[in-house]
Design a protein around this motif. Structure first.
Motif, PDB file in Angstrom:
ATOM      1  N   GLU A 123      76.219 -73.451   4.443  1.00  0.00           N
ATOM      2  CA  GLU A 123      76.301 -72.726   5.949  1.00  0.00           C
ATOM      3  C   GLU A 123      76.494 -71.328   5.575  1.00  0.00           C
ATOM      4  OE1 GLU A 123      79.591 -72.299   9.528  1.00  0.00           O
ATOM      5  OE2 GLU A 123      78.812 -74.589   9.078  1.00  0.00           O
ATOM      6  N   MET A 124      77.451 -70.928   4.711  1.00  0.00           N
ATOM      7  CA  MET A 124      77.861 -69.638   4.464  1.00  0.00           C
ATOM      8  C   MET A 124      76.467 -68.920   3.945  1.00  0.00           C
ATOM      9  SD  MET A 124      78.512 -67.497   1.537  1.00  0.00           S
ATOM     10  CE  MET A 124      78.831 -68.544   0.348  1.00  0.00           C
ATOM     11  N   LEU A 125      75.782 -69.439   3.241  1.00  0.00           N
ATOM     12  CA  LEU A 125      74.595 -68.642   2.635  1.00  0.00           C
ATOM     13  C   LEU A 125      73.648 -68.435   3.615  1.00  0.00           C
ATOM     14  CD1 LEU A 125      74.057 -70.724  -0.657  1.00  0.00           C
ATOM     15  CD2 LEU A 125      74.742 -68.515  -0.540  1.00  0.00           C
ATOM     16  N   GLY A 126      73.512 -69.424   4.541  1.00  0.00           N
ATOM     17  CA  GLY A 126      72.604 -69.253   5.558  1.00  0.00           C
ATOM     18  C   GLY A 126      72.928 -68.035   6.566  1.00  0.00           C
ATOM     19  N   PHE A 127      74.327 -68.013   6.955  1.00  0.00           N
ATOM     20  CA  PHE A 127      74.722 -67.047   7.776  1.00  0.00           C
ATOM     21  C   PHE A 127      74.546 -65.558   7.107  1.00  0.00           C
ATOM     22  CE2 PHE A 127      77.617 -64.391  10.079  1.00  0.00           C
ATOM     23  CZ  PHE A 127      77.855 -65.091  11.328  1.00  0.00           C
ATOM     24  N   TYR A 128      75.012 -65.435   6.091  1.00  0.00           N
ATOM     25  CA  TYR A 128      74.716 -64.084   5.174  1.00  0.00           C
ATOM     26  C   TYR A 128      73.226 -63.862   5.412  1.00  0.00           C
ATOM     27  CZ  TYR A 128      79.247 -62.642   3.579  1.00  0.00           C
ATOM     28  OH  TYR A 128      80.541 -62.502   3.661  1.00  0.00           O
ATOM     29  N   LEU A 129      72.423 -65.053   5.066  1.00  0.00           N
ATOM     30  CA  LEU A 129      70.858 -64.462   5.008  1.00  0.00           C
ATOM     31  C   LEU A 129      70.453 -64.102   6.372  1.00  0.00           C
ATOM     32  CD1 LEU A 129      68.085 -64.662   3.567  1.00  0.00           C
ATOM     33  CD2 LEU A 129      68.264 -67.110   4.462  1.00  0.00           C
ATOM     34  N   LYS A 130      71.043 -64.543   7.532  1.00  0.00           N
ATOM     35  CA  LYS A 130      70.704 -64.222   8.637  1.00  0.00           C
ATOM     36  C   LYS A 130      70.922 -62.551   8.942  1.00  0.00           C
ATOM     37  CE  LYS A 130      73.018 -65.503  12.266  1.00  0.00           C
ATOM     38  NZ  LYS A 130      73.853 -66.170  13.442  1.00  0.00           N
ATOM     39  N   GLU A 131      72.071 -62.354   8.543  1.00  0.00           N
ATOM     40  CA  GLU A 131      72.971 -61.121   8.591  1.00  0.00           C
ATOM     41  C   GLU A 131      71.970 -60.046   7.851  1.00  0.00           C
ATOM     42  OE1 GLU A 131      75.694 -59.849  10.276  1.00  0.00           O
ATOM     43  OE2 GLU A 131      75.428 -61.748  11.512  1.00  0.00           O
ATOM     44  N   MET A 132      71.591 -60.476   6.680  1.00  0.00           N
ATOM     45  CA  MET A 132      70.825 -59.579   5.865  1.00  0.00           C
ATOM     46  C   MET A 132      69.403 -59.397   6.276  1.00  0.00           C
ATOM     47  SD  MET A 132      72.327 -58.230   3.547  1.00  0.00           S
ATOM     48  CE  MET A 132      70.985 -57.524   2.895  1.00  0.00           C
ATOM     49  N   THR A 133      68.471 -60.673   6.910  1.00  0.00           N
ATOM     50  CA  THR A 133      67.285 -60.393   7.698  1.00  0.00           C
ATOM     51  C   THR A 133      67.561 -59.399   8.612  1.00  0.00           C
ATOM     52  OG1 THR A 133      66.971 -62.460   7.303  1.00  0.00           O
ATOM     53  CG2 THR A 133      65.616 -61.477   8.669  1.00  0.00           C
TER      54      THR A 133
END
Length: 260
Positions: A123-133
């Motif tokens: 979940e943490m990886l997905g959240f950071y990915l969304k932020e980076m997008t």
């Protein structure tokens, strides 16, 4: 010679750990492979989540504790720290990156099984990915538009007009409107409305402010206007949205409301 303290390690301990790891065909992930998955995250590549999740569960991980849960928690802290640093290098706001890391570590600290830690890590990886997008889209915009986006985020609680933005970036109002639409795919007013709705969603989820207070905070001209805009964007009234969020947190399924 000098006596060792209880907190020091010696060559014998290192030798024994190397022996045990060889016996179990265990090696730490190579530095190159380790950095590669954080490069993917820094560049907002969706593969970062899958590869990061696989690496977190793989045998090529460090053994930091004899207790499985504690070991995963230690590994989680190491991983979220590297994610945080990578995202900052990729353009994510420093304070936001740190706050995300802090909150995930706090959440991780309450977990009681390795499976929960593994799920939270994904979940943490997905959240950071969304932020980076989002950060990358902003970074790729023309400078005046980036400045407008920052201005909107800063003054979201105040009325914002295209004339304010044009004056801020020193551009003709009509030209700025055309450039903003070209770069973001949205008209200035539509983007501001979208950001206000997103902020309202957060306030409905995480605060106890009522609709009139949220409407006032977010510079809607009236409570009824806020409700109308929110319902058009989400398909729910603010009250319905808050009720559904509360039910989902408790694991209760509410019947879907049709979008209008």
């Amino acid at each position: 010679g000098r006596a060792m303290s209880d907190f020091e390690i010696d060559e014998g301990q290192l030798f024994y750990l190397e022996f045990v790891n060889r016996e179990n065909h265990f090696r730490h992930m190579s530095r190159g492979r380790e950095l590669a998955r954080f490069d993917l995250l820094r560049n907002a590549d969706p593969r970062a989540v899958e590869l990061g999740d696989q690496a977190f569960q793989a045998r090529l991980q460090g053994r930091l504790s004899g207790d499985a849960l504690r070991n995963y928690k230690y590994l989680f802290v190491a991983s979220v720290t590297l994610c945080c640093r990578s995202c900052m290098e990729g353009g994510l706001d420093q304070e936001r990156a740190f706050n995300i890391s802090d909150l995930y570590i706090q959440k991780m600290d309450t977990l009681t099984t390795p499976q929960q830690v593994i799920a939270l890590h994904r979940e943490m990886l997905g959240f950071y990915l969304k932020e980076m997008t989002t950060a990358r889209r902003r970074r790729d915009c023309a400078r005046p538009v980036r400045e407008c986006l920052d201005y909107i985020d800063t003054y979201l609680h105040e009325p914002i007009h295209v004339s304010d933005l044009a004056k801020y970036v020193g551009m003709n109002q009509n030209y700025l409107s055309v450039l903003f639409k070209k770069e973001t795919g949205k008209a200035v007013s539509d983007y501001i409305r979208q950001r206000r709705v997103q902020a309202a969603e957060g306030m409905l989820r995480y605060t106890d402010y009522d609709c009139s207070e949220i409407a006032s905070f977010l510079a809607f001209c009236s409570q009824s206007h806020f409700i109308s805009v929110f319902r058009k964007a989400t398909g729910l009234t603010p009250r319905q949205y808050r009720s559904r969020w509360a039910a989902e947190k408790q694991g209760i399924k509410e019947p879907a409301s049709p979008r209008r």
